[in-house]
Design a protein around this motif. Structure first.
Motif, mmCIF file in Angstrom:
data_model
loop_
_atom_site.group_PDB
_atom_site.id
_atom_site.type_symbol
_atom_site.label_atom_id
_atom_site.label_comp_id
_atom_site.label_asym_id
_atom_site.label_seq_id
_atom_site.Cartn_x
_atom_site.Cartn_y
_atom_site.Cartn_z
ATOM 1 N N LEU A 12 -14.296 31.186 49.669
ATOM 2 C CA LEU A 12 -14.132 31.451 48.743
ATOM 3 C C LEU A 12 -13.102 29.335 48.637
ATOM 4 O O LEU A 12 -12.234 29.769 48.990
ATOM 5 C CB LEU A 12 -13.445 31.471 47.754
ATOM 6 N N ASP A 13 -13.843 28.874 47.510
ATOM 7 C CA ASP A 13 -12.443 27.909 47.612
ATOM 8 C C ASP A 13 -12.086 27.353 46.439
ATOM 9 O O ASP A 13 -13.122 28.472 45.127
ATOM 10 C CB ASP A 13 -13.163 25.825 48.287
ATOM 11 N N ALA A 14 -11.830 26.346 45.785
ATOM 12 C CA ALA A 14 -11.498 26.002 44.219
ATOM 13 C C ALA A 14 -12.886 26.800 42.883
ATOM 14 O O ALA A 14 -13.233 27.438 42.365
ATOM 15 C CB ALA A 14 -10.436 25.490 43.777
ATOM 16 N N ARG A 15 -13.938 25.522 43.860
ATOM 17 C CA ARG A 15 -14.940 25.379 42.861
ATOM 18 C C ARG A 15 -16.071 26.715 42.958
ATOM 19 O O ARG A 15 -16.293 26.862 42.288
ATOM 20 C CB ARG A 15 -15.582 24.241 43.691
ATOM 21 N N SER A 16 -16.061 27.178 44.485
ATOM 22 C CA SER A 16 -17.104 28.605 44.951
ATOM 23 C C SER A 16 -16.322 29.316 43.834
ATOM 24 O O SER A 16 -17.324 29.919 43.458
ATOM 25 C CB SER A 16 -16.868 28.540 45.985
ATOM 26 N N LEU A 17 -14.911 29.555 43.837
ATOM 27 C CA LEU A 17 -14.520 31.241 43.366
ATOM 28 C C LEU A 17 -14.796 30.528 41.849
ATOM 29 O O LEU A 17 -15.396 32.127 40.994
ATOM 30 C CB LEU A 17 -13.314 30.854 43.556
ATOM 31 N N ARG A 18 -14.506 29.461 40.846
ATOM 32 C CA ARG A 18 -15.250 29.580 39.605
ATOM 33 C C ARG A 18 -16.463 29.742 39.669
ATOM 34 O O ARG A 18 -16.445 30.067 38.266
ATOM 35 C CB ARG A 18 -14.909 28.109 38.899
ATOM 36 N N GLY A 19 -17.335 29.218 40.087
ATOM 37 C CA GLY A 19 -18.741 30.314 40.144
ATOM 38 C C GLY A 19 -18.985 31.283 40.481
ATOM 39 O O GLY A 19 -20.167 31.903 40.068
ATOM 40 N N LEU A 20 -18.464 31.950 40.962
ATOM 41 C CA LEU A 20 -18.399 33.347 41.216
ATOM 42 C C LEU A 20 -17.476 34.405 40.326
ATOM 43 O O LEU A 20 -17.849 35.924 40.272
ATOM 44 C CB LEU A 20 -18.078 33.833 42.953
ATOM 45 N N ALA A 21 -16.586 34.143 39.548
ATOM 46 C CA ALA A 21 -15.972 34.874 39.009
ATOM 47 C C ALA A 21 -15.948 35.440 38.153
ATOM 48 O O ALA A 21 -15.562 34.611 36.752
ATOM 49 C CB ALA A 21 -14.055 34.442 39.819
ATOM 50 N N HIS A 22 -16.988 35.743 37.773
ATOM 51 C CA HIS A 22 -17.656 36.859 36.385
ATOM 52 C C HIS A 22 -18.433 38.239 37.084
ATOM 53 O O HIS A 22 -18.905 38.128 37.920
ATOM 54 C CB HIS A 22 -19.069 35.845 36.426
ATOM 55 N N PRO A 23 -18.000 38.454 36.419
ATOM 56 C CA PRO A 23 -18.168 40.600 36.545
ATOM 57 C C PRO A 23 -20.266 40.286 36.949
ATOM 58 O O PRO A 23 -20.366 41.377 37.909
ATOM 59 C CB PRO A 23 -18.538 41.120 35.693
ATOM 60 N N LEU A 24 -20.771 39.671 35.859
ATOM 61 C CA LEU A 24 -22.077 39.630 36.389
ATOM 62 C C LEU A 24 -22.772 39.328 37.705
ATOM 63 O O LEU A 24 -23.273 39.740 38.317
ATOM 64 C CB LEU A 24 -23.130 39.670 35.119
ATOM 65 N N ARG A 25 -22.289 37.937 37.617
ATOM 66 C CA ARG A 25 -22.645 36.985 38.792
ATOM 67 C C ARG A 25 -22.079 38.080 40.092
ATOM 68 O O ARG A 25 -23.047 37.864 40.910
ATOM 69 C CB ARG A 25 -21.598 36.072 39.156
ATOM 70 N N MET A 26 -21.102 38.686 39.566
ATOM 71 C CA MET A 26 -20.553 38.964 41.385
ATOM 72 C C MET A 26 -21.296 40.663 41.514
ATOM 73 O O MET A 26 -21.831 40.877 42.858
ATOM 74 C CB MET A 26 -19.027 39.605 41.498
#
Length: 200
Positions: A12-26
């Motif tokens: 994870l980098d800063a960009r991909s983390l922002r794209g993943l860090a959501h309860p439903l997405r995870m």
């Protein structure tokens, strides 16, 4: 089963983390990794969400490289998704990023991961009577307290991970009688010894 390669683990980098860090997405990504390809409507039914919400968040996951179309499964009316990687690697430096949005996403990611562990454990405890006796004897719920330095703690974590990786090489084929997915949670963390429990 083949051991995951570096290409199968996404750092994870800063960009991909922002794209993943959501309860439903995870939760969507976890479901695709564990259960294989699925449509937005199937995932919605599994997770108790609307198909509109799952469709939107799957597209966001795709935009950040976490999921993609499942080859040979989609139709003009149904789009099948699959996970691109088998896991992610979290860099602790993200918690100290200069961007407060990145720090917030890192905190959310870790708390959601901990929540997922809690939900999986609660599901096991609530359904354990549905499993054969041999699986009840083969499960574990235990905790240990050790006195370690940071260096020894890192050494312990490394040894645990290498032991788990060695069992990937021993894993039988998925269609072998008696084979089930087994979830293993590991948590290594310092605790206060001054009489407080950290809940105040």
């Amino acid at each position: 089963m083949d051991e995951p390669t570096e290409q199968q683990i996404h750092s994870l980098d800063a960009r991909s983390l922002r794209g993943l860090a959501h309860p439903l997405r995870m939760r969507l990504l976890n479901a695709l990794r564990r259960d294989g390809p699925a449509t937005a409507s199937r995932l919605a039914a599994k997770l108790g969400e609307s198909s509109g919400a799952t469709s939107y968040h799957l597209r966001q996951l795709a935009a950040h490289g976490f999921v993609e179309d499942a080859p040979g499964r989609g139709t003009a009316r149904e789009r099948w998704w699959k996970a691109v990687h088998q896991g992610v690697r979290f860099d602790e430096s993200l918690l100290k990023d200069r961007d407060p949005e990145v720090r917030g996403a890192a905190d959310l990611f870790l708390h959601e991961a901990a929540g997922q562990h809690t939900r999986e454990l609660a599901t096991w405890l609530g359904t354990r009577d549905e499993w054969p006796e041999e699986w009840l004897r083969s499960s574990d719920l235990s905790d240990w307290t050790l006195s370690l330095t940071p260096g020894l703690a890192r050494e312990l974590v490394g040894k645990m991970h290498r032991l788990l990786e060695s069992y990937q090489e021993l894993a039988p084929a998925a269609d072998t009688p008696g084979v089930e997915q087994v979830r293993i949670h590991t948590h290594v963390m310092p605790v206060s010894t001054d009489g407080t429990d950290g809940t105040d």
